[in-house]
Design a protein around this motif. Structure first.
Motif, PDB file in Angstrom:
ATOM      1  N   ARG A 115       0.121  -1.111  -0.256  1.00 55.02           N
ATOM      2  CA  ARG A 115      -0.150  -0.363  -0.456  1.00 55.02           C
ATOM      3  C   ARG A 115       0.677   0.930  -0.182  1.00 55.02           C
ATOM      4  NH1 ARG A 115      -3.952   2.649   4.924  1.00 55.02           N
ATOM      5  NH2 ARG A 115      -4.733   3.811   3.627  1.00 55.02           N
ATOM      6  N   GLU A 163     -12.592   6.516  -0.705  1.00 52.88           N
ATOM      7  CA  GLU A 163     -11.280   6.694   0.222  1.00 52.88           C
ATOM      8  C   GLU A 163     -10.642   7.522  -0.051  1.00 52.88           C
ATOM      9  OE1 GLU A 163     -11.514   4.584   2.551  1.00 52.88           O
ATOM     10  OE2 GLU A 163     -13.313   4.102   2.467  1.00 52.88           O
ATOM     11  N   GLU A 186      -7.576   6.441  -1.107  1.00 52.09           N
ATOM     12  CA  GLU A 186      -7.125   5.726  -2.638  1.00 52.09           C
ATOM     13  C   GLU A 186      -7.978   6.264  -3.633  1.00 52.09           C
ATOM     14  OE1 GLU A 186      -7.117   4.346   0.091  1.00 52.09           O
ATOM     15  OE2 GLU A 186      -5.375   2.893   0.571  1.00 52.09           O
ATOM     16  N   GLU A 187      -9.175   5.966  -3.478  1.00 53.27           N
ATOM     17  CA  GLU A 187     -10.145   6.477  -5.044  1.00 53.27           C
ATOM     18  C   GLU A 187     -10.076   8.134  -5.051  1.00 53.27           C
ATOM     19  OE1 GLU A 187     -14.337   3.314  -3.569  1.00 53.27           O
ATOM     20  OE2 GLU A 187     -13.749   4.807  -2.882  1.00 53.27           O
ATOM     21  N   LEU A 222     -11.060   0.482  -7.338  1.00 51.54           N
ATOM     22  CA  LEU A 222     -10.873   0.251  -6.475  1.00 51.54           C
ATOM     23  C   LEU A 222     -12.282  -0.026  -5.630  1.00 51.54           C
ATOM     24  CD1 LEU A 222      -8.005   3.269  -5.382  1.00 51.54           C
ATOM     25  CD2 LEU A 222      -7.779   0.772  -4.490  1.00 51.54           C
ATOM     26  N   ASP A 223     -13.608   0.431  -6.425  1.00 53.35           N
ATOM     27  CA  ASP A 223     -14.275   0.665  -6.775  1.00 53.35           C
ATOM     28  C   ASP A 223     -15.364  -0.880  -6.152  1.00 53.35           C
ATOM     29  OD1 ASP A 223     -17.161   2.343  -6.120  1.00 53.35           O
ATOM     30  OD2 ASP A 223     -17.472   1.238  -7.908  1.00 53.35           O
ATOM     31  N   ARG A 273     -13.199  -3.154  -4.997  1.00 51.82           N
ATOM     32  CA  ARG A 273     -13.234  -4.026  -3.803  1.00 51.82           C
ATOM     33  C   ARG A 273     -13.816  -3.167  -3.183  1.00 51.82           C
ATOM     34  NH1 ARG A 273      -7.499  -1.688  -2.655  1.00 51.82           N
ATOM     35  NH2 ARG A 273      -8.311  -0.294  -2.117  1.00 51.82           N
ATOM     36  N   SER A 274     -14.363  -2.229  -3.106  1.00 48.89           N
ATOM     37  CA  SER A 274     -14.990  -1.746  -1.689  1.00 48.89           C
ATOM     38  C   SER A 274     -16.340  -2.741  -1.814  1.00 48.89           C
ATOM     39  CB  SER A 274     -15.076  -0.238  -1.113  1.00 48.89           C
ATOM     40  OG  SER A 274     -15.329   0.471  -2.697  1.00 48.89           O
TER      41      SER A 274
END
Length: 400
Positions: free
Chosen positions: A214, A278, A280-281, A396-397, A399-400
């Motif tokens: 990360r 988030e 990262e998003e 990322l979207d 994954r969440s």
């Protein structure tokens, strides 16, 4: 001293908060203040476009290597013991260029000034992490980013105005750092953090966190953000605006102000935006903004349209930087916080250092006309950042 209460309000009346903002504003001053006068330095010193990039590179190079060590020293000796000397060195070396040394002397003083500037922003962010927590930390981090954006918007304008008097007058303005240092002597508090471990275990802990996947993604995003901003925008676009559109230093500074105004606007709302996405998003969305901006600048036919597209870059910048800062300060405890911010800032400075010489050098070597090379680079990096940012956000979207 424990972290401040977690409410999201802004401590405007706090002398500590004001000093932190002042340190951030000084830390970001080193390049934007003089970016509009870069084209005019060619005639002042009789140098090429590639040599112009050295004025930025000489300043940013120390930060690549020093910021992790500055963070380490700050974690062990305290924040005040590092911040005050850095402010003094920045002001003395930067102001010394106003005396009009030869070009080699300018580069030498810029290098020394870079030593002073290398740790100011990292320590300002570290102090926010030390003194504030929870929602208030996010709010203060956003306000700090907004202040940096406002300062960066004003510096190109101010630099262009001062350069109208004489080319070296903007450098005299760096002496303001000495005033901030004198004020910080009385207003900067020393946070209470746990004593760091012995140097061997301490370094091992820092390295182990730095190499977490990360964290590696954060370092890459930081490098690319400043690689593009300082190489493609502040250097390449400055030369294009001068050579193709015949703009003056003041006019170039006015256009560059669009980046910082948009940055300040979105960063000031970071506390609210971060409730819905988030970190990262938000970084991924910021890179989408970079791509749209670079492609728009490539396609634009007038300086006005270029200025409009620079707003997109500023919006992306205002999402990426607070997200990087809040994520990194939350990765570790106060014992390691300055060191980790030092690593992050080292990546930023590496991007600043490599960007100007990489863009101008590639365009000069690979193309008969540098202007053609500059346009190609705008197109290439516009597509690359738009696609990579969009794909990262989608991943990322899901994954969440």
């Amino acid at each position: 001293m424990p972290a401040r209460r977690v409410r999201g309000d802004v401590p405007w009346s706090s002398a500590l908060f004001q000093t932190v903002l002042a340190c951030s504003l000084i830390g970001v001053m080193g390049v934007p203040l003089i970016s509009p006068i870069l084209p005019s330095l060619r005639s002042v010193f009789g140098i090429s476009d590639a040599q112009i990039g050295l004025v930025i590179t000489a300043y940013t190079l120390p930060g690549v290597f020093l910021t992790p060590f500055i963070g380490l020293i700050s974690d062990r000796l305290g924040r005040r013991a590092v911040v005050l000397p850095l402010l003094t060195l920045f002001g003395l070396a930067g102001g010394g260029i106003a005396l009009g040394p030869p070009f080699r002397g300018v580069l030498a003083l810029r290098f020394v000034q870079g030593i002073g500037g290398s740790g100011l922003m990292v320590l300002a962010i570290t102090l926010i992490g030390d003194f504030y927590a929870g929602e208030r930390r996010n709010t203060v981090m956003g306000i700090n980013g907004s202040a940096i954006g406002i300062g960066a918007a004003a510096y190109p304008l101010l630099g262009g105005v001062l350069a109208a008097v004489r080319w070296n007058v903007p450098f005299a303005f760096f002496g303001l750092s000495l005033v901030v240092g004198a004020i910080a002597l009385f207003t900067l508090e020393e946070p209470a953090v746990d004593d760091p471990p012995a140097i061997g275990p301490y370094v091992s802990r820092v390295i182990s966190v730095v190499l977490v996947p990360r964290a590696l993604g954060l370092w890459a995003a930081a490098f690319l953000t400043f690689f593009l901003f300082y190489g493609c925008i502040l250097t390449v676009l400055s030369l294009l605006l001068s050579d193709v559109y015949g703009l003056s230093s003041g006019q170039i500074g006015l256009l560059f102000g669009a980046v910082s105004i948009a940055n300040a606007s979105i960063a000031s709302q970071y506390g609210r935006v971060s409730r819905y996405f988030e970190a990262e998003e938000l970084i991924a969305l910021g890179f989408v903004g970079f791509g749209i901006s670079l492609l728009g600048v490539w396609a634009a036919s007038t300086p006005v349209l270029i200025g409009v597209m620079l707003l997109c870059f500023g919006l992306g910048f205002g999402l990426v930087m607070p997200s990087l800062d809040t994520t990194v300060v939350g990765l570790v405890s106060g014992q390691l916080r300055a060191s980790m911010m030092g690593v992050l800032t080292s990546m930023l400075w590496l991007g600043q250092t490599v960007g100007p010489i990489a863009f101008t050098g590639f365009a000069g070597v690979a193309f008969d006309e540098p202007v053609t090379g500059y346009r190609f680079l705008l197109l290439f990096w516009g597509v690359a950042t738009l696609v990579s940012g969009g794909l990262a956000f989608l991943a990322l979207d899901r994954r969440s």
